[in-house]
Design an enzyme around this catalytic site. Structure first.
Site, mmCIF file in Angstrom:
data_model
loop_
_atom_site.group_PDB
_atom_site.id
_atom_site.type_symbol
_atom_site.label_atom_id
_atom_site.label_comp_id
_atom_site.label_asym_id
_atom_site.label_seq_id
_atom_site.Cartn_x
_atom_site.Cartn_y
_atom_site.Cartn_z
ATOM 1 N N CYS A 1 -7.422 4.292 -13.653
ATOM 2 C CA CYS A 1 -6.810 4.820 -14.866
ATOM 3 C C CYS A 1 -7.424 6.180 -15.188
ATOM 4 O O CYS A 1 -8.625 6.352 -15.131
ATOM 5 C CB CYS A 1 -6.978 3.913 -16.079
ATOM 6 S SG CYS A 1 -5.831 2.558 -16.116
ATOM 7 N N ARG B 1 -6.503 8.166 -9.648
ATOM 8 C CA ARG B 1 -7.135 7.024 -10.328
ATOM 9 C C ARG B 1 -6.138 5.895 -10.634
ATOM 10 O O ARG B 1 -6.524 4.835 -11.118
ATOM 11 C CB ARG B 1 -7.787 7.481 -11.642
ATOM 12 C CG ARG B 1 -8.840 8.554 -11.475
ATOM 13 C CD ARG B 1 -9.400 8.965 -12.811
ATOM 14 N NE ARG B 1 -10.217 7.917 -13.383
ATOM 15 C CZ ARG B 1 -11.508 7.772 -13.156
ATOM 16 N NH1 ARG B 1 -12.135 8.609 -12.370
ATOM 17 N NH2 ARG B 1 -12.180 6.790 -13.713
ATOM 18 N N TRP C 1 -3.384 2.298 -13.812
ATOM 19 C CA TRP C 1 -3.487 1.326 -12.718
ATOM 20 C C TRP C 1 -3.545 -0.022 -13.440
ATOM 21 O O TRP C 1 -4.563 -0.363 -14.041
ATOM 22 C CB TRP C 1 -4.743 1.599 -11.885
ATOM 23 C CG TRP C 1 -4.815 0.752 -10.654
ATOM 24 C CD1 TRP C 1 -4.217 1.019 -9.454
ATOM 25 C CD2 TRP C 1 -5.515 -0.489 -10.483
ATOM 26 N NE1 TRP C 1 -4.509 0.015 -8.557
ATOM 27 C CE2 TRP C 1 -5.302 -0.924 -9.157
ATOM 28 C CE3 TRP C 1 -6.300 -1.287 -11.324
ATOM 29 C CZ2 TRP C 1 -5.834 -2.104 -8.654
ATOM 30 C CZ3 TRP C 1 -6.837 -2.459 -10.811
ATOM 31 C CH2 TRP C 1 -6.601 -2.856 -9.492
ATOM 32 N N ASN D 1 -9.214 3.021 -20.585
ATOM 33 C CA ASN D 1 -9.573 2.711 -19.193
ATOM 34 C C ASN D 1 -10.564 1.549 -19.223
ATOM 35 O O ASN D 1 -11.674 1.704 -19.709
ATOM 36 C CB ASN D 1 -10.195 3.970 -18.566
ATOM 37 C CG ASN D 1 -10.588 3.768 -17.106
ATOM 38 O OD1 ASN D 1 -11.178 4.651 -16.509
ATOM 39 N ND2 ASN D 1 -10.271 2.641 -16.521
ATOM 40 N N GLY D 2 -10.131 0.394 -18.744
ATOM 41 C CA GLY D 2 -11.038 -0.756 -18.719
ATOM 42 C C GLY D 2 -10.282 -2.055 -18.903
ATOM 43 O O GLY D 2 -9.055 -2.102 -18.815
ATOM 44 N N GLU E 1 -14.106 0.187 9.801
ATOM 45 C CA GLU E 1 -13.646 1.313 8.983
ATOM 46 C C GLU E 1 -12.310 1.846 9.511
ATOM 47 O O GLU E 1 -11.420 2.189 8.732
ATOM 48 C CB GLU E 1 -14.738 2.395 8.965
ATOM 49 C CG GLU E 1 -14.397 3.687 8.239
ATOM 50 C CD GLU E 1 -14.046 3.529 6.764
ATOM 51 O OE1 GLU E 1 -14.238 2.433 6.195
ATOM 52 O OE2 GLU E 1 -13.540 4.518 6.179
ATOM 53 N N LYS F 1 -8.804 2.005 7.361
ATOM 54 C CA LYS F 1 -7.976 3.213 7.158
ATOM 55 C C LYS F 1 -6.507 2.910 7.463
ATOM 56 O O LYS F 1 -5.626 3.311 6.728
ATOM 57 C CB LYS F 1 -8.443 4.365 8.053
ATOM 58 C CG LYS F 1 -9.766 5.026 7.759
ATOM 59 C CD LYS F 1 -9.914 5.647 6.414
ATOM 60 C CE LYS F 1 -10.512 4.668 5.483
ATOM 61 N NZ LYS F 1 -11.318 4.973 4.427
ATOM 62 N N GLU G 1 -5.012 0.654 4.701
ATOM 63 C CA GLU G 1 -4.868 1.326 3.403
ATOM 64 C C GLU G 1 -3.626 2.209 3.335
ATOM 65 O O GLU G 1 -2.923 2.199 2.333
ATOM 66 C CB GLU G 1 -6.087 2.223 3.135
ATOM 67 C CG GLU G 1 -7.332 1.480 2.720
ATOM 68 C CD GLU G 1 -8.511 2.414 2.500
ATOM 69 O OE1 GLU G 1 -9.211 2.271 1.496
ATOM 70 O OE2 GLU G 1 -8.764 3.287 3.354
ATOM 71 N N HIS H 1 -13.662 -15.824 21.228
ATOM 72 C CA HIS H 1 -13.910 -16.992 20.375
ATOM 73 C C HIS H 1 -12.760 -17.244 19.402
ATOM 74 O O HIS H 1 -12.951 -17.901 18.388
ATOM 75 C CB HIS H 1 -15.238 -16.827 19.621
ATOM 76 C CG HIS H 1 -16.409 -16.740 20.545
ATOM 77 N ND1 HIS H 1 -16.901 -17.821 21.230
ATOM 78 C CD2 HIS H 1 -17.153 -15.677 20.937
ATOM 79 C CE1 HIS H 1 -17.913 -17.435 21.991
ATOM 80 N NE2 HIS H 1 -18.086 -16.143 21.833
ATOM 81 N N LYS I 1 -8.275 5.258 -6.383
ATOM 82 C CA LYS I 1 -9.648 5.625 -6.051
ATOM 83 C C LYS I 1 -10.533 5.297 -7.240
ATOM 84 O O LYS I 1 -10.049 5.141 -8.335
ATOM 85 C CB LYS I 1 -9.679 7.134 -5.778
ATOM 86 C CG LYS I 1 -10.751 7.532 -4.774
ATOM 87 C CD LYS I 1 -10.580 8.958 -4.397
ATOM 88 C CE LYS I 1 -11.655 9.370 -3.432
ATOM 89 N NZ LYS I 1 -11.549 8.713 -2.127
HETATM 90 N N1 HGA Z 1 -6.302 -2.802 -18.959
HETATM 91 C C1 HGA Z 1 -5.508 -1.636 -19.133
HETATM 92 C C2 HGA Z 1 -6.158 -0.431 -18.491
HETATM 93 C C3 HGA Z 1 -6.204 -0.599 -17.005
HETATM 94 C C4 HGA Z 1 -7.291 0.135 -16.309
HETATM 95 O O1 HGA Z 1 -8.234 0.682 -16.861
HETATM 96 N N2 HGA Z 1 -7.250 0.127 -14.961
HETATM 97 O O2 HGA Z 1 -8.273 0.665 -14.212
HETATM 98 C C5 HGA Z 1 -4.096 -1.835 -18.613
HETATM 99 O O3 HGA Z 1 -3.836 -2.765 -17.847
HETATM 100 O O4 HGA Z 1 -3.240 -1.045 -18.991
#
Ligand code: HGA
Length: 609
Positions: A2, A27, A75, A99-100, A484, A488, A491, A507, A604
């Site tokens: 985020c 992000r 995100w 963000n959180g 790694e 890649k 991803e 095995h 990221k």
């Molecule tokens: N929980 C919030 C913010 C998401 C977030 O920080 N993601 O890294 C949401 O879901 O919108």
């Protein structure tokens, strides 16, 4: 994860918000939104599902104006990807971007619903904004006090910026769990999750510390620490340039970052050399020297690509320094009862320095009986760096592609130099330093010359791009490189790729081998090559499609394709052999046409647990 951007200025900031939030797209890119307070003190909110470009389209021809505003790229953690769940979220006159994760959001939601609040989203973020509103309404006190009282009730991480249509001259920022940096302007101030979003408006920054609450006005900033005491935080002058955050001639950031590796590796090496003859870590003083002299075990904790770098260093610690080393994925380290080895030193690795799982592991380790701890990160002001006893930086430069490349190779450089330093401290002589420095110094040029082989790699990539599965094999120190390489591919191209130690194939996974299963084998000429050749024969006998990366002539069968590698010293071979695998993954994804810098479901800087 985020991204947050906000500004309080004397000018129209719509373009700034859009440009800056796009810089933070790495992000999170599920959806994005912004809110401005216009000249009539009305809130204008625009939100859109998808990349920031969708938001930009929605703002076109709208003649938006506002001197104060917030923006967010999401995100999703709580609530699907939808317009309703997109930030900013609003409760009456209060708007926030967050963000959180709020762990107790469900019970708070029930509480607030009973108080009459109607929720328009499924997010935990909307709980915060209604709670702040409720606190202010209940006490009639200032917004700051309402924010402070709300934080006491929140359990989780909540870096956020709050805007109030009743007070259009200030923003309130809270730093908890993920970074927030204030950008200082002239009669205008900004705030963002990462300074790269602000490099086009300022070079002067204040990094908020965990628990800080800041009041940001155009001409003034006031910061309270978690005890609600006014504090002064250091102003940092950044030497990063806005141009560093641009793609330049490259199609994707990942491509740029792969090709930048000779330079970033050279930068990292140079930063830790003294007179070109010895390794010097300015950040490591007498205390660390004493620890290095006495340590008997190393514990490294990391996630994703950093975990693979740590795995490589395990081989260096054990084979070069004779020091037992354990490496563990951070989320697992934090999920079990731990037994700390005798005289053990704790090391964390994280490009962003904000990886939540790694931070949690560090916090646990600090309560245990380690001799001390050290963080290796690309971000000097990150939480990991701030919370660790000491740190070493990777000097990779800005890395924006979600799939890490140059941060991996520079982590390996720092780790190898650290292993070398520990050996010379323990042995009280520095012959090994001279040897490793010599090997390291020629590495950037060897990589640069190798880039001429990219046509060959492109051709292999074309053949692989329609495959559904791939196997990567490596032995010894090349096994983590196989891991790694597989990561890649997963991803950015969404092909299922798995890594195995070459000897482990018989095995179980050998059952997967058929003409549809490409097997990429990392086989530099070393003491293990004869064993690897036997594995190659076993795969060939079963009709496997084999691609080998080697500096050895391997004439096992005509069906085997060899990517001829130049000779490289065995010690740095893992740093070198990841380069063709990064290129291979990149060109496979390019052939498939995926969004390489923003692969689906990822972001990221993983700031959630
Ligand atoms: N929980 C919030 C913010 C998401 C977030 O920080 N993601 O890294 C949401 O879901 O919108």
């Amino acid at each position: 994860m985020c991204g947050i951007v906000a500004a309080v200025t004397q000018r129209n900031i719509i373009n700034f918000l859009l440009k800056s939030i796009q810089k933070l797209e790495y992000r999170g890119y599920d959806s994005s939104g912004l809110a401005l307070i216009n000249s009539n003190n009305h809130l204008i909110r625009i939100r859109s599902v998808g990349k920031v470009n969708e938001l930009i389209k929605k703002t076109k021809n709208k003649k938006l104006f506002g001197k104060i505003g917030v923006a967010h790229t999401r995100w999703a953690t709580h609530g699907r990807v939808s317009k309703e769940n997109t930030h900013p979220h609003v409760s009456s006159h209060i708007t926030i971007v967050h963000n959180g994760i709020i762990n107790n959001s469900l019970e708070l939601r029930l509480f607030l619903e009973k108080k009459g609040y109607i929720f328009n989203s499924d997010t935990d973020t909307e709980v915060i904004v209604h709670l702040i509103h409720w606190e202010q309404k209940k006490t009639g006190k200032s917004l700051l006090e309402a924010v402070y009282n709300s934080l006491i009730k929140l359990n989780g991480n909540y870096s956020m910026v709050i805007m109030d249509t009743n007070n259009i001259s200030k923003l309130i920022a809270v730093c908890s769990g993920s970074p927030l940096v204030i950008g200082l302007g002239s009669k205008e101030n900004f705030i963002a999750s990462d300074q790269i979003a602000l490099l086009n408006v300022t070079k002067r920054f204040i990094y908020l510390k965990e628990g800080d609450i800041a009041i940001i006005k155009p001409e003034k900033i006031k910061i309270f620490n978690k005890k609600y005491l006014i504090v002064n935080r250091k102003i940092i002058h950044s030497n990063l340039k806005y141009e560093h955050s641009k793609k330049g001639k490259y199609k994707y950031y990942m491509e740029k970052e792969i090709y930048e590796q000779p330079m970033s590796i050279e930068n990292t090496i140079k930063n830790y050399l003294k007179n070109n003859t010895s390794i010097y870590f300015k950040k490591l003083g007498k205390k660390e020297k004493n620890i290095f002299l006495h340590l008997e075990h190393i514990q490294i904790v990391a996630c994703g690509t950093s975990y693979h770098a740590a795995m490589v260093s395990k081989y260096w610690f054990e084979s070069l320094a004779n020091i037992p080393c354990d490496v563990e994925v951070a989320s697992e380290f934090s999920s079990r009862k731990l037994v700390v080895r005798k005289k053990s030193y704790f090391i964390t690795l994280s490009q962003s320095g904000e990886t939540a799982d790694t931070l949690i592991a560090l916090r646990i380790a600090k309560k245990l009986n380690y001799l001390g701890n050290l963080a290796i990160s690309n971000m000097p002001n990150s939480s990991l760096v701030q919370e660790s006893d000491t740190f070493l930086l990777t000097h990779a430069g800005i890395e924006i592609g979600v799939a890490s490349t140059k941060s991996f190779t520079t982590q390996l450089i720092v780790l190898l130099m650290l292993v070398t330093k520990i050996i010379s401290i323990k042995q009280k002589k520095n012959q090994i330093e001279k040897k490793i420095i010599k090997i390291l110094t020629i590495l950037p040029n060897t990589i640069k010359n190798f880039f001429e082989k990219n046509k060959e790699i492109k051709n292999i990539a074309k053949k692989l791009s329609n495959k559904k599965n791939m196997l990567f094999l490596g032995r010894g120190i090349q096994y983590p490189i196989a891991m790694e390489g597989a990561l890649k591919v997963k991803e950015i191209s969404y092909i299922h790729a798995e890594a195995y130690p070459s000897g482990e194939l018989k095995h179980g996974p050998l059952a997967l081998i058929d003409s549809n299963m490409p097997v990429i084998i990392i086989a530099p000429k070393n003491s293990l090559i004869e064993k690897t050749k036997k594995n190659i024969q076993e795969i060939d006998a079963r009709g496997g499609v084999i691609y080998i990366l080697s500096d050895e002539e391997i004439n096992i069968s005509k069906n085997i394709k060899i990517l001829k590698m130049p000779y490289i010293d065995e010690i740095v071979a893992p740093i070198f052999y990841i380069i063709p695998l990064q290129l291979l993954a990149y060109y496979i994804a390019l052939s498939k046409g995926t969004n390489i810098d923003q692969p689906r479901n990822l972001a990221k800087s993983v700031t959630v647990e």
